[in-house]
Design a protein around this motif. Structure first.
Motif, mmCIF file in Angstrom:
data_model
loop_
_atom_site.group_PDB
_atom_site.id
_atom_site.type_symbol
_atom_site.label_atom_id
_atom_site.label_comp_id
_atom_site.label_asym_id
_atom_site.label_seq_id
_atom_site.Cartn_x
_atom_site.Cartn_y
_atom_site.Cartn_z
ATOM 1 N N TRP A 145 0.913 -1.098 -0.077
ATOM 2 C CA TRP A 145 0.121 -0.043 0.099
ATOM 3 C C TRP A 145 0.885 1.491 0.034
ATOM 4 C CZ3 TRP A 145 -3.351 -1.634 4.769
ATOM 5 C CH2 TRP A 145 -4.220 -2.709 4.393
ATOM 6 N N SER A 146 0.394 2.226 -0.876
ATOM 7 C CA SER A 146 1.012 3.594 -0.977
ATOM 8 C C SER A 146 -0.348 4.576 -0.473
ATOM 9 C CB SER A 146 1.547 3.805 -1.955
ATOM 10 O OG SER A 146 2.857 3.006 -2.093
ATOM 11 N N ILE A 147 0.032 5.842 -0.588
ATOM 12 C CA ILE A 147 -1.317 6.740 -0.503
ATOM 13 C C ILE A 147 -1.629 7.434 -1.625
ATOM 14 C CG2 ILE A 147 -1.436 8.940 0.763
ATOM 15 C CD1 ILE A 147 -0.455 7.065 2.667
ATOM 16 N N TYR A 148 -2.859 7.160 -1.768
ATOM 17 C CA TYR A 148 -3.652 7.846 -2.888
ATOM 18 C C TYR A 148 -4.115 9.183 -2.644
ATOM 19 C CZ TYR A 148 -3.834 3.534 -5.700
ATOM 20 O OH TYR A 148 -3.657 2.410 -6.788
ATOM 21 N N ILE A 149 -4.043 10.280 -3.414
ATOM 22 C CA ILE A 149 -4.268 11.793 -3.133
ATOM 23 C C ILE A 149 -5.155 12.059 -4.258
ATOM 24 C CG2 ILE A 149 -3.576 14.029 -3.239
ATOM 25 C CD1 ILE A 149 -0.800 12.960 -1.803
ATOM 26 N N ASN A 150 -6.332 12.696 -3.621
ATOM 27 C CA ASN A 150 -7.300 13.493 -4.315
ATOM 28 C C ASN A 150 -6.829 14.879 -4.298
ATOM 29 O OD1 ASN A 150 -9.484 14.942 -5.407
ATOM 30 N ND2 ASN A 150 -10.819 13.729 -4.557
ATOM 31 N N ASP A 151 -6.407 15.184 -5.694
ATOM 32 C CA ASP A 151 -5.715 16.576 -5.873
ATOM 33 C C ASP A 151 -6.800 17.539 -5.575
ATOM 34 O OD1 ASP A 151 -3.568 15.224 -6.645
ATOM 35 O OD2 ASP A 151 -3.558 15.977 -8.796
ATOM 36 N N ARG A 152 -7.998 17.440 -6.210
ATOM 37 C CA ARG A 152 -9.093 18.373 -5.938
ATOM 38 C C ARG A 152 -9.302 18.790 -4.336
ATOM 39 N NH1 ARG A 152 -13.226 15.072 -9.836
ATOM 40 N NH2 ARG A 152 -12.355 15.811 -11.695
#
Lengths: 427, 302
Positions: A145-152
């Motif tokens: 697992w890594s970190i998913y980012i929502n840019d919005r």
């Protein structure tokens, strides 16, 4: 009389015929967990395999992932377990220790011996599923697992996702604070939140970053480096509703709501497979270029650069299945696993075969470099005969300090006592 | 010589045995056999996954339980849940039944409305209540409106006390209708002539209930209290689903949840069997006590 005799002879002949044909038909039962994309391709593999070998019939049974462990255990204790199945390695490990799994039939899976099989996969792939030099399973998927980012969400909070993404756990808390929206004490939007039930995969590595361990190397002492454990438990306490109120196990699972892009989740912890699920759940967001993946953070005072542990699902064969069926089960497993690219592209799960990993196109997949970099700094998830039990004990400690207001030192003392009690009983 | 035949009583008894035998066989297979097996297994150290034969350890599993902090907590959690659920269940189901029987219209509607949650599976019920108790759910919103607060999180699924209260609310909501229906049928079986006689003697509705209905309902009250007590002691699905959904386990780790975790997660079937035998003995003791206490107060309609 003559008529009756003729009928009886005919009936007996038919019975014999049916018995002979029945005896030649191999029926294999395969239990696995829900995944629509995998179901689609594996049903096709089954069709193809049955066409190639008309004497083999395969029944694929799909169960809820969260129920698989209980169902398999119950089936084994009733001596009615499936011929082949998959489970997370943390659970499969106990089956291997207790000799419930059949060794891999190297010839049936197309290899000369164990070494040839090992050489064909990434180093360490078979370590979790080997005992005394014997391999007991084939990797269906290896995940980290890594970190998913929502840019919005970042931009909505006035942050620049190119620069402001969290490198450390301290930054993770500060950035989450900026991303969090609340109505009084009730959190409406979380910046980030943990995957709470999976403490061995993501919380234990945080302890290891600080030099702590769950049990000592000789396996006799519980909780090594109490200062490291205290720091992590304090971090989790501060994360919870009685601290900085950034998240809680009682809120919906972050991974699922992150896909919706509903302005209620900034970041989540997940594997490469998240991209496949995102494509199905929210194709517009998937295609938007408004998300990214960044590495698993480390503490500022970390002494080890350890990232989230990788875990796997291995396809295994029931040791109680008759030998001839075992051989067909391994042949079928090898047939399915001969398609690592299709598993990766369609299901987004990684089968670490060297020919796949060395393919130029592999590293060009979106954010694969981040996952592979994190994986190179991680190790397989903690494995122990009682690992499942230990994970529950860690969960009780974390949830105790986060939610029930239990003091950190008392939670740690209880955790240590409970694990030590199990260790003393085992050794 | 006179042919010796069966008396009428013996014939009746023989037919009685014939009729109850299928039920006894089923009961023996699905209830007695597991009880005896659990009792036998409780004397062994048996790993659910292991192929090795179980090791006889005598009373060690029971000795362990009497010193185990986790088991002690489970006993306390079960006692708190049972006390918090059992008494309101019996009292309010009686009140609701009396209310339903006292109105002339919509009796069926109220019976159906109260009974509806009992038809739902426990899993579905717990899932509905998880949404209600979610920090953004209507439990917080409702309490904030009632108390005139804003944005306060009452921690329905996290603080130990509130979490226990949440499980009690779910259970109460689910089973109140069932026991109400049992009381309704109990009240319905009391001959109306007794109420008429009392009314002629000048009793009001409260006196009629308190001096006629309530004493004659003792067998039904006993049945409901025994059933409710056993149900409460056996509670599992609500606690299991709440703890699986992120709520801290320790405040709601009732004996049945502890049995499940010990057997299925920790593979210690011997220890789990010992727990289930202790729970069985407690339920047996309470049922026996209730029957014993009530025996002197049997009701006959004159």
């Amino acid at each position: 009389m003559k008529k009756i005799s003729s009928v009886m002879v005919f009936a007996l002949t038919m019975l014999l015929f049916v018995s002979v044909v029945g005896a030649q038909t191999i029926e294999l039962t395969y239990w696995t967990h829900t995944d629509d994309n995998r179901t689609m391709i594996e049903n096709r593999y089954i069709e193809e395999f049955e066409k190639m070998y008309p004497n083999v019939k395969i029944k694929r049974v799909v169960n809820e992932a969260s129920k698989m462990g209980d169902l398999i255990l119950t089936a084994f204790s009733a001596n009615n377990a499936p011929d082949l199945f998959n489970l997370p390695i943390e659970q499969e490990y106990g089956y291997m220790i207790h000799q419930r799994l059949a060794p891999v039939n190297y010839a049936a899976v197309g290899y000369k011996d164990a070494q040839e099989l090992i050489d064909n996969y990434q180093e360490g792939t078979f370590d979790p599923i080997s005992m005394d030099g014997v391999i007991y399973g084939m990797p269906l998927e290896l995940t980290n697992w890594s970190i998913y980012i929502n840019d919005r969400v970042f931009r909505d909070a006035g942050l620049d996702p190119d620069k402001d993404w969290p490198r450390t756990w301290e930054e993770m808390a500060d950035i989450s604070e900026k991303l969090t929206l609340r109505d009084g004490e009730v959190v409406l939007r979380r910046g980030f939140d943990f995957r709470y039930p999976y403490y061995l995969v993501s919380v234990l590595p945080m302890v290891e970053q600080l030099g702590g361990k769950l049990i000592s190397d000789d396996g006799k002492t519980a909780i090594v480096n109490e200062a490291a454990w205290t720091q992590v438990l304090e971090f989790m306490r501060d994360w919870g509703p009685h601290g900085r109120n950034l998240g809680s196990p009682t809120y919906p699972a972050p991974r699922k709501i992150w896909n919706k892009d509903n302005n209620d989740m900034g970041m989540c912890l997940s594997g490469y497979y998240q991209q496949g699920r995102l494509k199905i759940d929210n194709p517009e967001f998937h295609a938007s270029n408004e998300w990214r993946v960044v590495p698993f953070p480390v503490f500022e005072n970390a002494v080890n650069d350890v990232r989230a542990s990788y875990y796997g699902h291995y396809l295994v064969v029931n040791a109680q299945t008759p030998k001839n069926k075992q051989e067909w089960a391994w042949k079928f497993i090898a047939y399915m696993l001969d398609n690592p690219w299709e598993y990766l592209e369609t299901v987004q799960i990684l089968q670490p075969r060297k020919d796949l990993l060395e393919d130029q196109a592999f590293m060009e997949l979106p954010y694969m470099d981040v996952f592979m970099s994190d994986m190179s700094k991680s190790h397989a998830v903690f494995l122990h005969e009682n690992g499942y039990q230990f994970e529950r004990f860690i969960g009780d400690a974390v949830e105790g300090v986060m939610l029930a207001g239990e003091p950190v030192d008392r939670a740690l003392k209880t955790l240590k006592t409970r694990i030590q009690e199990v260790l003393d009983d085992v050794y | 010589m006179r042919k010796r035949g069966f008396s009428m009583e013996q014939k009746k008894a023989r037919w009685g045995w014939i009729f109850v035998t299928p039920a006894l066989i089923l009961f023996s297979i699905f209830s007695f056999y597991p009880i005896f097996t659990a009792f036998y297994t409780s004397f062994y150290n048996k790993n659910l996954l292991s192929l090795r034969p179980p090791r006889y350890i005598g009373w060690a599993n029971y000795q362990y339980l009497f010193t185990s902090q986790e088991f002690r907590e489970s006993v306390i959690n079960t006692a708190v849940f049972t006390a918090g659920t059992f008494v309101p269940l019996v009292v309010f189901s009686l009140i609701l039944a009396a209310f339903i029987m006292s109105i002339n219209k919509f009796q069926r509607f109220f019976q159906m409305a109260f009974y509806a949650p009992a038809v739902l599976s426990s899993v579905v019920a717990a899932l509905i209540w998880l949404l209600i108790f979610d920090p953004r759910g209507i439990a917080n919103q409702g309490l904030n409106t009632m108390l005139g607060t804003s944005g306060v999180n009452y921690h329905w699924l996290s603080k130990a006390g509130m979490l226990r209260l949440s499980t009690i609310i779910v259970y109460f909501w689910k089973y109140i209708g069932y026991f109400t229906i049992v009381f309704v049928s109990g009240i319905g079986s009391i001959p109306y002539t007794l109420h008429e006689a009392a009314l002629i003697d000048g009793t009001n509705r409260w006196q009629n209930f308190w001096y006629i209905t309530f004493p004659l309902l003792k067998p039904t009250t006993l049945l409901v209290s025994v059933m409710a007590l056993i149900q409460c002691l056996k509670t599992f699905s609500t606690q299991y689903l709440f703890s699986s959904s992120g709520a801290p386990t320790r405040p709601i780790n009732v004996i049945t949840l502890n049995i499940y975790n010990t057997a299925i997660k920790d593979y210690r079937i011997g220890r789990a069997s010992a727990m289930s035998i202790l729970l069985f003995l407690v339920m047996f003791l309470f049922t026996w006590l209730q029957l014993k206490v009530s025996k002197t107060e049997e009701v006959t309609y004159m």
